[in-house]
Design a protein around this motif. Structure first.
Motif, PDB file in Angstrom:
ATOM      1  N   ARG A 106       1.630   6.919  -6.738  1.00 32.17           N
ATOM      2  CA  ARG A 106       0.563   7.860  -7.097  1.00 32.17           C
ATOM      3  C   ARG A 106       0.872   9.298  -6.648  1.00 32.17           C
ATOM      4  O   ARG A 106       0.222  10.233  -7.080  1.00 32.17           O
ATOM      5  CB  ARG A 106      -0.761   7.409  -6.488  1.00 32.17           C
ATOM      6  CG  ARG A 106      -1.367   6.194  -7.170  1.00 32.17           C
ATOM      7  CD  ARG A 106      -2.782   5.921  -6.696  1.00 32.17           C
ATOM      8  NE  ARG A 106      -2.860   5.625  -5.281  1.00 32.17           N
ATOM      9  CZ  ARG A 106      -2.748   4.428  -4.729  1.00 32.17           C
ATOM     10  NH1 ARG A 106      -2.538   3.375  -5.509  1.00 32.17           N
ATOM     11  NH2 ARG A 106      -2.847   4.260  -3.440  1.00 32.17           N
ATOM     12  N   SER A 107       1.843   9.464  -5.779  1.00 32.51           N
ATOM     13  CA  SER A 107       2.133  10.800  -5.256  1.00 32.51           C
ATOM     14  C   SER A 107       3.106  11.535  -6.178  1.00 32.51           C
ATOM     15  O   SER A 107       3.833  10.941  -6.963  1.00 32.51           O
ATOM     16  CB  SER A 107       2.699  10.699  -3.841  1.00 32.51           C
ATOM     17  OG  SER A 107       4.094  10.693  -3.841  1.00 32.51           O
ATOM     18  N   TYR A 108       3.143  12.849  -6.046  1.00 31.04           N
ATOM     19  CA  TYR A 108       4.026  13.691  -6.852  1.00 31.04           C
ATOM     20  C   TYR A 108       5.294  14.068  -6.095  1.00 31.04           C
ATOM     21  O   TYR A 108       6.152  14.739  -6.636  1.00 31.04           O
ATOM     22  CB  TYR A 108       3.290  14.974  -7.267  1.00 31.04           C
ATOM     23  CG  TYR A 108       2.170  14.709  -8.236  1.00 31.04           C
ATOM     24  CD1 TYR A 108       2.438  14.415  -9.567  1.00 31.04           C
ATOM     25  CD2 TYR A 108       0.849  14.746  -7.807  1.00 31.04           C
ATOM     26  CE1 TYR A 108       1.405  14.159 -10.451  1.00 31.04           C
ATOM     27  CE2 TYR A 108      -0.188  14.500  -8.693  1.00 31.04           C
ATOM     28  CZ  TYR A 108       0.098  14.204 -10.013  1.00 31.04           C
ATOM     29  OH  TYR A 108      -0.912  13.955 -10.881  1.00 31.04           O
ATOM     30  N   LYS A 109       5.422  13.650  -4.858  1.00 34.26           N
ATOM     31  CA  LYS A 109       6.550  14.111  -4.047  1.00 34.26           C
ATOM     32  C   LYS A 109       7.896  13.641  -4.607  1.00 34.26           C
ATOM     33  O   LYS A 109       8.908  14.286  -4.396  1.00 34.26           O
ATOM     34  CB  LYS A 109       6.391  13.731  -2.586  1.00 34.26           C
ATOM     35  CG  LYS A 109       6.581  12.278  -2.253  1.00 34.26           C
ATOM     36  CD  LYS A 109       6.404  12.075  -0.759  1.00 34.26           C
ATOM     37  CE  LYS A 109       6.659  10.623  -0.397  1.00 34.26           C
ATOM     38  NZ  LYS A 109       6.507  10.376   1.006  1.00 34.26           N
ATOM     39  N   LYS A 136       0.837  -1.209   0.000  1.00 31.70           N
ATOM     40  CA  LYS A 136       0.000   0.000   0.000  1.00 31.70           C
ATOM     41  C   LYS A 136       0.866   1.250   0.000  1.00 31.70           C
ATOM     42  O   LYS A 136       0.567   2.225  -0.697  1.00 31.70           O
ATOM     43  CB  LYS A 136      -0.939  -0.005   1.217  1.00 31.70           C
ATOM     44  CG  LYS A 136      -2.098  -0.954   1.075  1.00 31.70           C
ATOM     45  CD  LYS A 136      -2.970  -0.947   2.310  1.00 31.70           C
ATOM     46  CE  LYS A 136      -4.063  -1.989   2.187  1.00 31.70           C
ATOM     47  NZ  LYS A 136      -4.865  -2.107   3.405  1.00 31.70           N
ATOM     48  N   GLU A 137       1.956   1.231   0.788  1.00 34.95           N
ATOM     49  CA  GLU A 137       2.876   2.361   0.807  1.00 34.95           C
ATOM     50  C   GLU A 137       3.503   2.560  -0.577  1.00 34.95           C
ATOM     51  O   GLU A 137       3.643   3.686  -1.045  1.00 34.95           O
ATOM     52  CB  GLU A 137       3.980   2.142   1.848  1.00 34.95           C
ATOM     53  CG  GLU A 137       3.535   2.366   3.264  1.00 34.95           C
ATOM     54  CD  GLU A 137       4.658   2.140   4.266  1.00 34.95           C
ATOM     55  OE1 GLU A 137       5.828   1.942   3.856  1.00 34.95           O
ATOM     56  OE2 GLU A 137       4.357   2.157   5.478  1.00 34.95           O
ATOM     57  N   ARG A 138       3.906   1.458  -1.209  1.00 37.28           N
ATOM     58  CA  ARG A 138       4.520   1.540  -2.544  1.00 37.28           C
ATOM     59  C   ARG A 138       3.532   2.109  -3.559  1.00 37.28           C
ATOM     60  O   ARG A 138       3.886   2.976  -4.363  1.00 37.28           O
ATOM     61  CB  ARG A 138       4.985   0.150  -2.982  1.00 37.28           C
ATOM     62  CG  ARG A 138       5.825   0.148  -4.247  1.00 37.28           C
ATOM     63  CD  ARG A 138       6.214  -1.261  -4.659  1.00 37.28           C
ATOM     64  NE  ARG A 138       5.104  -2.006  -5.235  1.00 37.28           N
ATOM     65  CZ  ARG A 138       4.613  -1.825  -6.459  1.00 37.28           C
ATOM     66  NH1 ARG A 138       5.137  -0.926  -7.256  1.00 37.28           N
ATOM     67  NH2 ARG A 138       3.603  -2.540  -6.897  1.00 37.28           N
ATOM     68  N   GLN A 139       2.290   1.639  -3.494  1.00 39.76           N
ATOM     69  CA  GLN A 139       1.259   2.140  -4.423  1.00 39.76           C
ATOM     70  C   GLN A 139       0.992   3.630  -4.175  1.00 39.76           C
ATOM     71  O   GLN A 139       0.856   4.405  -5.124  1.00 39.76           O
ATOM     72  CB  GLN A 139      -0.043   1.334  -4.250  1.00 39.76           C
ATOM     73  CG  GLN A 139       0.038  -0.098  -4.708  1.00 39.76           C
ATOM     74  CD  GLN A 139       0.168  -0.215  -6.212  1.00 39.76           C
ATOM     75  OE1 GLN A 139      -0.274   0.643  -6.966  1.00 39.76           O
ATOM     76  NE2 GLN A 139       0.817  -1.291  -6.657  1.00 39.76           N
ATOM     77  N   ALA A 140       0.937   4.018  -2.894  1.00 38.98           N
ATOM     78  CA  ALA A 140       0.702   5.425  -2.566  1.00 38.98           C
ATOM     79  C   ALA A 140       1.868   6.282  -3.049  1.00 38.98           C
ATOM     80  O   ALA A 140       1.665   7.394  -3.567  1.00 38.98           O
ATOM     81  CB  ALA A 140       0.507   5.584  -1.056  1.00 38.98           C
ATOM     82  N   GLU A 141       3.089   5.782  -2.906  1.00 37.29           N
ATOM     83  CA  GLU A 141       4.292   6.500  -3.359  1.00 37.29           C
ATOM     84  C   GLU A 141       4.256   6.697  -4.873  1.00 37.29           C
ATOM     85  O   GLU A 141       4.587   7.768  -5.383  1.00 37.29           O
ATOM     86  CB  GLU A 141       5.540   5.707  -2.966  1.00 37.29           C
ATOM     87  CG  GLU A 141       6.842   6.346  -3.343  1.00 37.29           C
ATOM     88  CD  GLU A 141       7.208   7.520  -2.453  1.00 37.29           C
ATOM     89  OE1 GLU A 141       7.947   8.389  -2.939  1.00 37.29           O
ATOM     90  OE2 GLU A 141       6.746   7.573  -1.303  1.00 37.29           O
TER      91      GLU A 141
END
Length: 199
Positions: free
Chosen positions: A167-170, A160-165
């Motif tokens: 999808r993020s622009y950071k 989930k962390e990898r997927q969120a990363e």
């Protein structure tokens, strides 16, 4: 001394057992398994007989046989047996009377009794050690199941962390990955080369 009997193969690989006397019954009461079903002829002096079920089976999976005519046999799961200090040796009560069943047996079936007697084996088991071994195996199985569950949860969390990363622009605005206009100008590339690099 404990007497062991085997059910007929087509009925399943069940073990039937009973103590030699009321003192053996005490040990069987104390060190039973959750899969054990206790039987006793109601209102008669008789042996405590146990049937060891397989995991997942219930008291509803039992069929009956008998040695004498017109008797009532009471039976209940081993875990429902209650033993207090005030009871005589071999005497038991029940935690929940609703879990006790009674079956009326009208006629003795000699073929069943004879077949069981042919399988009779006498042993002197260490009931306490058998019970402790089962407890240890159950604890190990629960521990393994818990470890697997935690590992799956951790893998899910990391995914989930990898997927969120992703999808993020950071990750896009990191200074090390940026190129300034001055850096581009200092490379002395033609406009065509810059466009090719961009594409």
């Amino acid at each position: 001394m404990v007497f062991y009997f085997k059910a007929r193969p087509e009925a399943g690989d069940y073990t039937i057992f009973m103590g030699l006397d009321k003192h053996e019954n005490e040990e069987l009461i104390k060190y039973g398994f959750l899969e054990d079903i206790w039987f006793h002829v109601d209102k008669m002096s008789s042996a405590h007989v146990y049937l060891r079920m397989r995991k997942g089976q219930t008291i509803d999976d039992i069929s009956e046989g008998n040695k004498v005519n017109n008797i009532d046999v009471v039976y209940t799961p081993w875990a429902n047996l209650k033993k207090t200090a005030s009871m005589d040796v071999g005497q038991v009560g029940f935690h929940n009377s609703k879990m006790v069943r009674t079956v009326r047996v009208e006629k003795r079936i000699n073929e069943i009794v004879n077949r069981l007697n042919k399988t009779k084996v006498e042993r002197k088991p260490d009931l306490k050690a058998e019970r402790e071994a089962v407890n240890a195996a159950e604890r190990a199985e629960r521990k393994l199941h818990l470890r697997d569950k935690k590992r799956r949860e951790e893998m899910d969390r990391l995914e989930k962390e990898r997927q969120a990363e992703m999808r993020s622009y950071k990750g896009l605005m990191v200074a090390e990955k940026m190129t300034s206009n001055k850096q581009i100008a200092s490379e002395n590339k033609s406009l065509q080369e810059l466009e090719d690099d961009f594409m």
